[in-house]
Scaffold this motif. Structure first.
Motif, PDB file in Angstrom:
ATOM      1  N   GLU A  50      41.836  50.599  32.329  1.00 30.43           N
ATOM      2  CA  GLU A  50      40.387  50.785  32.502  1.00 30.43           C
ATOM      3  C   GLU A  50      39.925  49.364  32.202  1.00 30.43           C
ATOM      4  O   GLU A  50      40.564  48.564  31.369  1.00 30.43           O
ATOM      5  N   HIS A  51      38.981  48.990  32.769  1.00 33.08           N
ATOM      6  CA  HIS A  51      38.272  47.710  32.535  1.00 33.08           C
ATOM      7  C   HIS A  51      36.725  47.770  32.531  1.00 33.08           C
ATOM      8  O   HIS A  51      36.162  48.939  32.994  1.00 33.08           O
ATOM      9  N   HIS A  80      44.461  39.803  37.483  1.00 31.22           N
ATOM     10  CA  HIS A  80      44.520  40.957  36.593  1.00 31.22           C
ATOM     11  C   HIS A  80      44.295  42.376  37.415  1.00 31.22           C
ATOM     12  O   HIS A  80      43.211  42.327  38.005  1.00 31.22           O
ATOM     13  N   ILE A  91      51.494  43.936  36.486  1.00 30.96           N
ATOM     14  CA  ILE A  91      50.177  44.220  35.959  1.00 30.96           C
ATOM     15  C   ILE A  91      49.175  42.889  36.258  1.00 30.96           C
ATOM     16  O   ILE A  91      48.109  42.983  36.712  1.00 30.96           O
ATOM     17  N   MET A  92      49.609  41.787  35.911  1.00 32.01           N
ATOM     18  CA  MET A  92      48.787  40.690  36.125  1.00 32.01           C
ATOM     19  C   MET A  92      49.742  39.344  36.155  1.00 32.01           C
ATOM     20  O   MET A  92      51.052  39.453  35.837  1.00 32.01           O
ATOM     21  N   MET A 112      47.704  33.793  27.862  1.00 33.04           N
ATOM     22  CA  MET A 112      48.192  35.245  27.563  1.00 33.04           C
ATOM     23  C   MET A 112      47.835  35.731  26.214  1.00 33.04           C
ATOM     24  O   MET A 112      47.414  36.876  26.121  1.00 33.04           O
ATOM     25  N   LEU A 115      44.050  36.794  26.901  1.00 23.90           N
ATOM     26  CA  LEU A 115      43.839  37.897  27.611  1.00 23.90           C
ATOM     27  C   LEU A 115      44.196  39.161  26.876  1.00 23.90           C
ATOM     28  O   LEU A 115      43.654  40.318  27.272  1.00 23.90           O
ATOM     29  N   LYS A 116      45.115  39.281  26.138  1.00 24.43           N
ATOM     30  CA  LYS A 116      45.549  40.290  25.347  1.00 24.43           C
ATOM     31  C   LYS A 116      44.358  41.055  24.526  1.00 24.43           C
ATOM     32  O   LYS A 116      44.484  42.162  24.613  1.00 24.43           O
ATOM     33  N   ALA A 119      40.048  39.903  26.721  1.00 26.69           N
ATOM     34  CA  ALA A 119      39.725  40.325  27.927  1.00 26.69           C
ATOM     35  C   ALA A 119      39.541  41.911  27.956  1.00 26.69           C
ATOM     36  O   ALA A 119      40.351  42.530  27.473  1.00 26.69           O
ATOM     37  N   PHE A 121      40.052  44.860  28.742  1.00 26.87           N
ATOM     38  CA  PHE A 121      40.960  45.977  29.446  1.00 26.87           C
ATOM     39  C   PHE A 121      41.537  46.764  28.311  1.00 26.87           C
ATOM     40  O   PHE A 121      41.659  46.490  27.352  1.00 26.87           O
TER      41      PHE A 121
END
Lengths: 147, 81
Positions: A50-51, A80, A91-92, A112, A115-116, A119, A121
């Motif tokens: 989900e984002h 992503h 995934i990305m 990375m 993003l973990k 971001a 998600f």
């Protein structure tokens, strides 16, 4: 700089080739790809991501821009995906181009880590036994302190 | 303003977004208002250390002011990458 948020799969080879095209002044290109992995205890049927449309794009642009400034990148690509992904699916990906390899590697690592945890998600794992949200790990938050 | 919920916060509250008329000056005050509404809100907001908040799509903290805010989102720690 290019940031893409999409539901459909991406073509890793084509994206990497397109990114590398015209990077003659760079000398170093690093790519990282995240793949849906099977779980240790039960077979994973799918991962749902989900984002937060709008914020996701902003956050990824912001993180990518920080990487460019900090590691003196010539270029950066972030793709992503969201939606339902099966084990083995990509995934990305991130790609970084720099004059020297250390900057390209470090920038990919930096991207990375951010993003973990920065971001918007959220991953949900679906198995035969049920479904559960993936919890953020303390070590992921701690990893940001490296930078 | 619009309030958005994601992941298990969305599931516990039972909706992805709603429009709320609030005079709350900060995110923390808004949370207090929401907690007082119904049990499902009280449950979702019972432990703020398990939640993150964004105001107008920028990550912030619970002390953040809400003056002029159009969109507030609540969600668990992110798991991208």
């Amino acid at each position: 700089m290019r940031v893409v948020v999409q539901e459909e799969p991406f073509d890793l080879a084509a994206e990497t080739a397109a990114f590398a095209q015209g990077e003659g002044s760079s000398g170093a290109i690093v790519t990282f790809t995240g793949v849906v992995r099977d779980l240790d205890d039960a077979p994973l049927e799918a991962m749902e991501i989900e984002h937060y449309p709008g914020m996701t794009e902003k956050a990824l642009h912001d993180i990518a821009a920080q990487a460019v400034a900090r590691f003196d990148l010539q270029d950066v690509l972030v793709i992503h995906r969201y939606g339902r992904l099966v084990p083995g699916a990509q995934i990305m990906m991130v790609a970084t181009a720099a004059r020297h390899r250390r900057s390209a590697f470090d920038a990919a690592d930096f991207l990375m880590d951010y993003l973990k945890s920065r971001a918007p998600f959220w991953k949900r794992e679906i198995t035969a036994k049920g479904e559960s949200w993936v919890a953020a790990k303390d070590e992921d938050e701690a990893a940001l302190k490296r930078w | 303003m619009d309030i958005l919920y994601f992941a298990w916060v969305r599931e516990r509250i039972g909706l992805p977004r709603e429009r709320v008329d609030s005079t709350a000056a900060t995110v923390a005050e808004l949370v207090e208002e929401l907690r007082g509404r119904e049990e499902r809100y009280a449950v979702a907001f019972s432990d703020l250390s398990a939640l993150r908040v964004a105001v107008d799509q920028e990550l912030t903290d619970f002390d953040a002011p809400l003056a002029g805010a159009r969109e507030v989102a609540f969600f668990p720690p992110m798991t991208g990458g």
